[in-house]
Design a protein around this motif. Structure first.
Motif, PDB file in Angstrom:
ATOM      1  N   LEU A 134      80.505  30.263  71.387  1.00  0.00           N
ATOM      2  CA  LEU A 134      81.758  29.556  71.158  1.00  0.00           C
ATOM      3  C   LEU A 134      82.621  30.227  70.092  1.00  0.00           C
ATOM      4  CD1 LEU A 134      80.556  25.843  71.247  1.00  0.00           C
ATOM      5  CD2 LEU A 134      82.011  26.990  72.914  1.00  0.00           C
ATOM      6  N   GLY A 135      82.018  31.022  69.236  1.00  0.00           N
ATOM      7  CA  GLY A 135      82.774  31.694  68.193  1.00  0.00           C
ATOM      8  C   GLY A 135      81.867  32.122  67.061  1.00  0.00           C
ATOM      9  N   SER A 136      82.459  32.704  66.023  1.00  0.00           N
ATOM     10  CA  SER A 136      81.722  33.138  64.834  1.00  0.00           C
ATOM     11  C   SER A 136      82.078  32.222  63.668  1.00  0.00           C
ATOM     12  CB  SER A 136      82.078  34.583  64.482  1.00  0.00           C
ATOM     13  OG  SER A 136      81.634  35.469  65.491  1.00  0.00           O
TER      14      SER A 136
ATOM     15  N   GLY B 255      65.458  44.691  69.622  1.00  0.00           N
ATOM     16  CA  GLY B 255      65.924  43.986  68.438  1.00  0.00           C
ATOM     17  C   GLY B 255      67.022  44.744  67.707  1.00  0.00           C
ATOM     18  N   LYS B 256      66.899  46.069  67.640  1.00  0.00           N
ATOM     19  CA  LYS B 256      67.925  46.868  66.972  1.00  0.00           C
ATOM     20  C   LYS B 256      69.252  46.782  67.711  1.00  0.00           C
ATOM     21  CE  LYS B 256      64.706  50.237  64.952  1.00  0.00           C
ATOM     22  NZ  LYS B 256      64.287  51.659  64.921  1.00  0.00           N
ATOM     23  N   ARG B 257      69.186  46.816  69.043  1.00  0.00           N
ATOM     24  CA  ARG B 257      70.424  46.724  69.815  1.00  0.00           C
ATOM     25  C   ARG B 257      71.066  45.344  69.659  1.00  0.00           C
ATOM     26  NH1 ARG B 257      73.613  48.809  73.538  1.00  0.00           N
ATOM     27  NH2 ARG B 257      74.428  47.539  75.221  1.00  0.00           N
ATOM     28  N   PHE B 258      70.224  44.296  69.650  1.00  0.00           N
ATOM     29  CA  PHE B 258      70.769  42.950  69.481  1.00  0.00           C
ATOM     30  C   PHE B 258      71.432  42.804  68.117  1.00  0.00           C
ATOM     31  CE2 PHE B 258      70.528  38.538  68.130  1.00  0.00           C
ATOM     32  CZ  PHE B 258      71.056  37.882  69.228  1.00  0.00           C
ATOM     33  N   LYS B 259      70.838  43.369  67.091  1.00  0.00           N
ATOM     34  CA  LYS B 259      71.422  43.286  65.745  1.00  0.00           C
ATOM     35  C   LYS B 259      72.785  43.960  65.710  1.00  0.00           C
ATOM     36  CE  LYS B 259      70.447  44.471  60.897  1.00  0.00           C
ATOM     37  NZ  LYS B 259      70.555  43.088  60.389  1.00  0.00           N
TER      38      LYS B 259
ATOM     39  N   TYR C 194      76.946  29.462  67.888  1.00  0.00           N
ATOM     40  CA  TYR C 194      77.827  30.191  66.985  1.00  0.00           C
ATOM     41  C   TYR C 194      77.051  31.362  66.370  1.00  0.00           C
ATOM     42  CZ  TYR C 194      80.136  25.662  67.254  1.00  0.00           C
ATOM     43  OH  TYR C 194      80.705  24.501  67.707  1.00  0.00           O
ATOM     44  N   LEU C 195      77.727  32.472  66.172  1.00  0.00           N
ATOM     45  CA  LEU C 195      77.125  33.610  65.496  1.00  0.00           C
ATOM     46  C   LEU C 195      77.293  33.427  63.989  1.00  0.00           C
ATOM     47  CD1 LEU C 195      78.233  36.648  67.695  1.00  0.00           C
ATOM     48  CD2 LEU C 195      76.295  35.092  67.992  1.00  0.00           C
ATOM     49  N   ILE C 196      76.198  33.593  63.232  1.00  0.00           N
ATOM     50  CA  ILE C 196      76.216  33.368  61.793  1.00  0.00           C
ATOM     51  C   ILE C 196      75.402  34.452  61.097  1.00  0.00           C
ATOM     52  CG2 ILE C 196      76.692  30.897  61.831  1.00  0.00           C
ATOM     53  CD1 ILE C 196      73.149  32.003  61.479  1.00  0.00           C
ATOM     54  N   ASP C 197      75.386  34.413  59.762  1.00  0.00           N
ATOM     55  CA  ASP C 197      74.572  35.376  59.013  1.00  0.00           C
ATOM     56  C   ASP C 197      73.266  34.724  58.577  1.00  0.00           C
ATOM     57  OD1 ASP C 197      75.291  33.752  56.909  1.00  0.00           O
ATOM     58  OD2 ASP C 197      76.767  35.146  56.094  1.00  0.00           O
ATOM     59  N   ASP C 198      72.491  35.415  57.771  1.00  0.00           N
ATOM     60  CA  ASP C 198      71.107  35.020  57.511  1.00  0.00           C
ATOM     61  C   ASP C 198      70.952  33.761  56.684  1.00  0.00           C
ATOM     62  OD1 ASP C 198      70.297  37.223  58.926  1.00  0.00           O
ATOM     63  OD2 ASP C 198      70.061  38.503  57.167  1.00  0.00           O
TER      64      ASP C 198
ATOM     65  N   VAL D 190      72.970  31.488  66.046  1.00  0.00           N
ATOM     66  CA  VAL D 190      72.300  32.718  66.466  1.00  0.00           C
ATOM     67  C   VAL D 190      72.494  33.762  65.379  1.00  0.00           C
ATOM     68  CG1 VAL D 190      72.274  34.610  68.129  1.00  0.00           C
ATOM     69  CG2 VAL D 190      72.532  32.255  68.931  1.00  0.00           C
ATOM     70  N   LYS D 191      71.377  34.184  64.782  1.00  0.00           N
ATOM     71  CA  LYS D 191      71.398  35.205  63.743  1.00  0.00           C
ATOM     72  C   LYS D 191      70.956  36.543  64.316  1.00  0.00           C
ATOM     73  CE  LYS D 191      69.802  31.833  60.286  1.00  0.00           C
ATOM     74  NZ  LYS D 191      68.808  31.594  59.202  1.00  0.00           N
ATOM     75  N   SER D 192      71.166  37.593  63.550  1.00  0.00           N
ATOM     76  CA  SER D 192      70.627  38.899  63.918  1.00  0.00           C
ATOM     77  C   SER D 192      69.298  39.101  63.204  1.00  0.00           C
ATOM     78  CB  SER D 192      71.595  40.019  63.540  1.00  0.00           C
ATOM     79  OG  SER D 192      71.768  40.061  62.133  1.00  0.00           O
TER      80      SER D 192
END
Length: 261
Positions: A109-111, A224-228, A200-204, A213-215
């Motif tokens: 939905l967004g960051s 995992g590296k590509r997803f990050k 939503y994309l977020i940080d740690d 969803v975090k990296s």
């Protein structure tokens, strides 16, 4: 603010009889819509006192406060349905489709992120609550969710600058509708599984909620590296949105400092 935008607002609020120019009992012309809207915009943009513009615009404190009250009510009535609203089901489906095409993140939905906004005129008694050690001056926190096309469809502004991500999130209104069972439902499919809640994309630092969803912190496998890399690249949407806000603020106020985290 661009002149065209300001004049559009002036012409819109002029539909309220209070903002129309009238004459007093002696036949003298009163304040024009331009004068009334100018004093309101200056108060909102600069945080000035109501009597600060008496000499410049010849408007006394009581009239300035009444202009501010009626201006705020008029803006909500005129523009609230279009700009001051949460995304509808149609909007959410558009966001899902756009982010899947742009970032290969179905269901996004967004960051979500936040930034510090300097408060130059912060009262001395409040500076301890609004100042964080790494900022050096009082700030107010703006939490926002932005999409790839720079649509900031959620904004929560006003939290003291001494707070962190968790404090801001706990006070935010982002998930109020969902907690009350009134949230907009969305549907999407990933790996032959159907989901009814976007993320939503977020940080740690944010909590491990299903909607976040975090990296990976230190990925070792190629997947995992590509997803990050992809997750952090997609999160540039919110950083770009904050950059636009910073640029527009710099145009109005001149060189200044605005911080993301």
């Amino acid at each position: 603010m661009r002149r065209a935008l300001f004049l559009r607002i002036v012409n819109a609020v002029a539909s309220d009889s209070y903002f129309q120019q009238c004459t007093d009992a002696l036949g003298r012309p009163g304040f024009t819509p331009l004068q009334k809207c100018t004093v309101v915009v200056r108060m909102l943009a600069n945080g000035g006192a109501a009597d600060q513009y008496d000499e410049y615009l010849r408007i006394v404190e009581s009239t300035s406060l009444e202009c501010l009250r009626r201006f705020s009510r008029a803006i909500i009535q005129l523009f609230g349905a279009k700009y001051l609203r949460r995304p509808t089901s149609t909007d959410c489906q558009r966001l899902l489709a756009m982010h899947e095409v742009k970032h290969d993140f179905p269901g996004m939905l967004g960051s979500l992120d936040w930034m510090h906004w300097p408060w130059k005129n912060c009262p001395t008694a409040w500076q301890g609550a609004y100042t964080r050690g790494d900022q050096g001056e009082p700030t107010i926190i703006l939490e926002a969710v932005a999409s790839q096309d720079l649509w900031i469809w959620h904004a929560f502004f006003g939290t003291p600058g001494s707070n962190n991500d968790i404090n801001v999130l706990n006070n935010s209104t982002l998930f109020n509708d969902r907690l009350q069972g009134m949230g907009v439902s969305v549907t999407y499919q990933v790996n032959n599984a159907y989901y009814t809640s976007g993320y939503y994309l977020i940080d740690d630092i944010y909590p491990n909620w299903p909607v976040f969803v975090k990296s990976p912190t230190h990925p070792t496998d190629p997947k995992g590296k590509r997803f990050k890399v992809m997750q952090e690249a997609a999160r540039k949407d919110i950083e770009r949105a904050f950059g636009v806000l910073q640029a527009r603020w710099a145009i109005v106020k001149g060189p200044s400092r605005l911080w993301s985290k």
